[in-house]
Design a protein around this motif. Structure first.
Motif, PDB file in Angstrom:
ATOM      1  N   GLN A 144       0.912  -1.300  -0.051  1.00  0.00           N
ATOM      2  CA  GLN A 144       0.087  -0.004   0.055  1.00  0.00           C
ATOM      3  C   GLN A 144       0.938   1.156  -0.150  1.00  0.00           C
ATOM      4  O   GLN A 144       0.124   2.400   0.128  1.00  0.00           O
ATOM      5  N   ASP A 145       2.224   1.007   0.041  1.00  0.00           N
ATOM      6  CA  ASP A 145       3.053   2.287   0.058  1.00  0.00           C
ATOM      7  C   ASP A 145       3.287   2.914  -1.461  1.00  0.00           C
ATOM      8  O   ASP A 145       4.580   3.243  -1.566  1.00  0.00           O
ATOM      9  N   LEU A 146       2.407   3.002  -2.260  1.00  0.00           N
ATOM     10  CA  LEU A 146       2.705   3.687  -3.386  1.00  0.00           C
ATOM     11  C   LEU A 146       2.805   5.056  -3.441  1.00  0.00           C
ATOM     12  O   LEU A 146       1.821   5.729  -3.314  1.00  0.00           O
ATOM     13  N   PRO A 147       3.836   5.587  -3.943  1.00  0.00           N
ATOM     14  CA  PRO A 147       3.955   7.112  -3.923  1.00  0.00           C
ATOM     15  C   PRO A 147       2.855   7.586  -4.879  1.00  0.00           C
ATOM     16  O   PRO A 147       2.498   7.071  -5.979  1.00  0.00           O
ATOM     17  N   LEU A 148       2.531   8.867  -4.708  1.00  0.00           N
ATOM     18  CA  LEU A 148       1.682   9.908  -5.456  1.00  0.00           C
ATOM     19  C   LEU A 148       2.177  10.901  -6.162  1.00  0.00           C
ATOM     20  O   LEU A 148       3.140  11.443  -5.716  1.00  0.00           O
ATOM     21  N   VAL A 149       1.795  11.206  -7.132  1.00  0.00           N
ATOM     22  CA  VAL A 149       2.152  12.241  -8.071  1.00  0.00           C
ATOM     23  C   VAL A 149       1.425  13.229  -8.228  1.00  0.00           C
ATOM     24  O   VAL A 149       0.104  13.181  -8.930  1.00  0.00           O
ATOM     25  N   GLN A 193      14.308  24.548   2.859  1.00  0.00           N
ATOM     26  CA  GLN A 193      13.480  24.768   3.904  1.00  0.00           C
ATOM     27  C   GLN A 193      12.356  23.644   4.066  1.00  0.00           C
ATOM     28  O   GLN A 193      12.112  23.496   5.045  1.00  0.00           O
ATOM     29  N   ARG A 194      11.642  23.420   3.064  1.00  0.00           N
ATOM     30  CA  ARG A 194      10.682  22.486   2.765  1.00  0.00           C
ATOM     31  C   ARG A 194      11.154  21.129   2.943  1.00  0.00           C
ATOM     32  O   ARG A 194      10.282  20.413   2.703  1.00  0.00           O
ATOM     33  N   ASN A 195      12.206  20.856   3.103  1.00  0.00           N
ATOM     34  CA  ASN A 195      12.840  19.586   2.992  1.00  0.00           C
ATOM     35  C   ASN A 195      12.600  18.709   1.755  1.00  0.00           C
ATOM     36  O   ASN A 195      12.107  17.763   1.669  1.00  0.00           O
ATOM     37  N   VAL A 196      12.540  19.491   0.553  1.00  0.00           N
ATOM     38  CA  VAL A 196      12.272  19.066  -0.848  1.00  0.00           C
ATOM     39  C   VAL A 196      13.315  18.688  -1.671  1.00  0.00           C
ATOM     40  O   VAL A 196      14.122  19.617  -2.116  1.00  0.00           O
ATOM     41  N   PRO A 197      13.812  17.248  -1.723  1.00  0.00           N
ATOM     42  CA  PRO A 197      14.687  17.047  -2.458  1.00  0.00           C
ATOM     43  C   PRO A 197      14.178  17.145  -4.226  1.00  0.00           C
ATOM     44  O   PRO A 197      13.075  17.151  -4.372  1.00  0.00           O
ATOM     45  N   TRP A 198      15.127  17.306  -5.151  1.00  0.00           N
ATOM     46  CA  TRP A 198      14.725  17.660  -6.476  1.00  0.00           C
ATOM     47  C   TRP A 198      15.713  17.055  -7.418  1.00  0.00           C
ATOM     48  O   TRP A 198      16.953  16.836  -7.198  1.00  0.00           O
ATOM     49  N   VAL A 216       7.489  15.327   0.706  1.00  0.00           N
ATOM     50  CA  VAL A 216       7.793  15.207  -0.757  1.00  0.00           C
ATOM     51  C   VAL A 216       9.022  14.236  -0.869  1.00  0.00           C
ATOM     52  O   VAL A 216       9.865  14.747  -0.315  1.00  0.00           O
ATOM     53  N   LEU A 217       8.901  13.343  -1.670  1.00  0.00           N
ATOM     54  CA  LEU A 217       9.928  12.289  -1.924  1.00  0.00           C
ATOM     55  C   LEU A 217      10.912  13.026  -2.859  1.00  0.00           C
ATOM     56  O   LEU A 217      11.989  12.809  -2.722  1.00  0.00           O
ATOM     57  N   LEU A 218      10.241  13.733  -3.863  1.00  0.00           N
ATOM     58  CA  LEU A 218      11.268  14.212  -4.954  1.00  0.00           C
ATOM     59  C   LEU A 218      10.477  15.255  -5.929  1.00  0.00           C
ATOM     60  O   LEU A 218       9.158  14.962  -6.101  1.00  0.00           O
ATOM     61  N   ALA A 219      10.936  16.501  -6.075  1.00  0.00           N
ATOM     62  CA  ALA A 219      10.334  17.229  -7.171  1.00  0.00           C
ATOM     63  C   ALA A 219      11.258  17.247  -8.303  1.00  0.00           C
ATOM     64  O   ALA A 219      12.455  16.895  -8.171  1.00  0.00           O
ATOM     65  N   ILE A 220      10.479  17.308  -9.550  1.00  0.00           N
ATOM     66  CA  ILE A 220      11.280  17.219 -10.787  1.00  0.00           C
ATOM     67  C   ILE A 220      10.924  18.470 -11.454  1.00  0.00           C
ATOM     68  O   ILE A 220       9.744  18.760 -11.804  1.00  0.00           O
ATOM     69  N   ARG A 243       4.662  11.275  -0.458  1.00  0.00           N
ATOM     70  CA  ARG A 243       4.567  10.178   0.148  1.00  0.00           C
ATOM     71  C   ARG A 243       2.888   9.811   0.378  1.00  0.00           C
ATOM     72  O   ARG A 243       2.258  10.657   0.732  1.00  0.00           O
ATOM     73  N   PRO A 244       2.679   8.531   0.415  1.00  0.00           N
ATOM     74  CA  PRO A 244       1.210   8.174   0.492  1.00  0.00           C
ATOM     75  C   PRO A 244       0.602   8.481   1.815  1.00  0.00           C
ATOM     76  O   PRO A 244      -0.533   8.721   1.995  1.00  0.00           O
ATOM     77  N   ASP A 245       1.582   8.106   2.846  1.00  0.00           N
ATOM     78  CA  ASP A 245       1.086   8.653   4.188  1.00  0.00           C
ATOM     79  C   ASP A 245       0.872  10.230   4.687  1.00  0.00           C
ATOM     80  O   ASP A 245       0.226  10.326   5.714  1.00  0.00           O
ATOM     81  N   ALA A 246       1.112  10.829   3.756  1.00  0.00           N
ATOM     82  CA  ALA A 246       0.688  12.315   3.866  1.00  0.00           C
ATOM     83  C   ALA A 246      -0.783  12.642   3.617  1.00  0.00           C
ATOM     84  O   ALA A 246      -1.175  13.610   3.912  1.00  0.00           O
ATOM     85  N   LEU A 247      -1.490  11.562   2.873  1.00  0.00           N
ATOM     86  CA  LEU A 247      -3.010  11.952   2.560  1.00  0.00           C
ATOM     87  C   LEU A 247      -3.844  11.253   3.827  1.00  0.00           C
ATOM     88  O   LEU A 247      -3.519  10.192   4.341  1.00  0.00           O
ATOM     89  N   LYS A 248      -4.930  11.662   3.959  1.00  0.00           N
ATOM     90  CA  LYS A 248      -5.965  10.994   4.864  1.00  0.00           C
ATOM     91  C   LYS A 248      -6.632  10.239   3.971  1.00  0.00           C
ATOM     92  O   LYS A 248      -6.217   9.833   2.889  1.00  0.00           O
ATOM     93  N   THR A 249      -7.866   9.804   4.217  1.00  0.00           N
ATOM     94  CA  THR A 249      -8.806   9.069   3.196  1.00  0.00           C
ATOM     95  C   THR A 249      -9.074   9.549   2.137  1.00  0.00           C
ATOM     96  O   THR A 249      -9.592  10.920   2.235  1.00  0.00           O
TER      97      THR A 249
END
Length: 275
Positions: A27-32, A237-242, A210-214, A93-99
């Protein structure tokens, strides 16, 4: 027919839910989330992915695709020299979302606009295609329809997907007709036709989610050297890798889909998500 219509009466016949209800999946599929650079600048500045009014569902919603980078930006087939018009991707990250508010097996916006009309069954309302509103349901559908994440990313349905589907199961068969428009070798492949859509009715903070920004390399650099220091500082500052793609002016935003997808695939492989 102009667009898949919402159901106006009766109960939805959600056959796709029954097809996948008992599958065991990760269930740990990342979201785009994909937007234009001009919008992304405001998102990074505010620190949040925010909900916006969706005309189709008359709700304040925020949209993602499960894993796959499927997009068509506004005026995406028109050449431009303005970097603000070009794609910016947030992999979340998928766990950033609620239902989720809803989960569908394709891009509902494209469906309503008539993008899939050449193959869509005109007698099946949009609501009948809805999956259970959970991230697990999204993963189960991907496993059932594609067999693997690799095939899902390519848009290639299981060859035997209809072998046990009777002719009267028209919603399932209607989905397959739409989804085939995303497959490799289609005359006009459109990955939105089988990209699993997830909508939520809440915002998502960027920080630590955010796992990655492109984004375009040229938005951050000039002549190979860092130039957009303020924006780079905000990302940090947002801890956003890119990571980046090599943008060029006077191309169309949609032309960069394959290159952006390669960047994402490289990332997913580095995370052990796909082979």
């Amino acid at each position: 027919m102009r667009g898949i219509k919402r159901r106006k009466s009766g109960s939805a016949d959600r056959q796709l839910q029954k097809r996948t209800s008992t599958m065991a999946v990760r269930q740990d599929l990342p979201l785009v989330h994909i937007t234009a650079v001009g919008n992304a600048r405001e998102i990074v500045s505010s620190g949040d992915l925010e909900i916006r009014k969706c005309r189709a569902f008359q709700k304040e919603l925020l949209y993602f695709f499960a894993v796959r980078l499927a997009y068509r930006l506004k005026d995406g087939d028109e050449k431009s020299h303005q970097i603000n018009r070009f794609p910016f991707v947030f992999i979340v990250r998928p766990d950033a979302l609620k239902t989720p508010y809803h989960v569908y097996p394709f891009d509902t916006g494209a469906a309503i606009k008539g993008v899939f009309d050449s193959q869509a069954d005109p007698y099946i309302p949009l609501d009948d295609y809805e999956l259970e509103p959970t991230l697990e349901a999204a993963a189960r559908h991907i496993k059932w329809a594609f067999g693997s994440l690799e095939d899902y990313l390519e848009g290639n349905l299981r060859p035997d997907i209809l072998d046990d589907v009777p002719m009267h199961e028209t919603v399932t068969r209607g989905y397959v007709d739409i989804a085939r428009q995303a497959r490799t070798g289609s005359n006009k492949p459109d990955k939105r036709a089988s990209a699993v859509e997830i909508a939520v009715n809440h915002g998502v903070p960027l920080k630590d989610n955010v796992l990655l920004a492109i984004l375009p390399k040229q938005y951050l650099e000039e002549d190979g050297q860092p130039a957009n220091d303020d924006f780079i500082s905000l990302l940090q500052q947002r801890n956003v890798p890119w990571d980046h793609y090599d943008w060029q002016p006077n191309k169309t935003p949609n032309e960069f889909q394959q290159e952006i997808n390669r960047v994402a695939i490289r990332f997913f492989k580095s995370q052990g998500l796909i082979r």
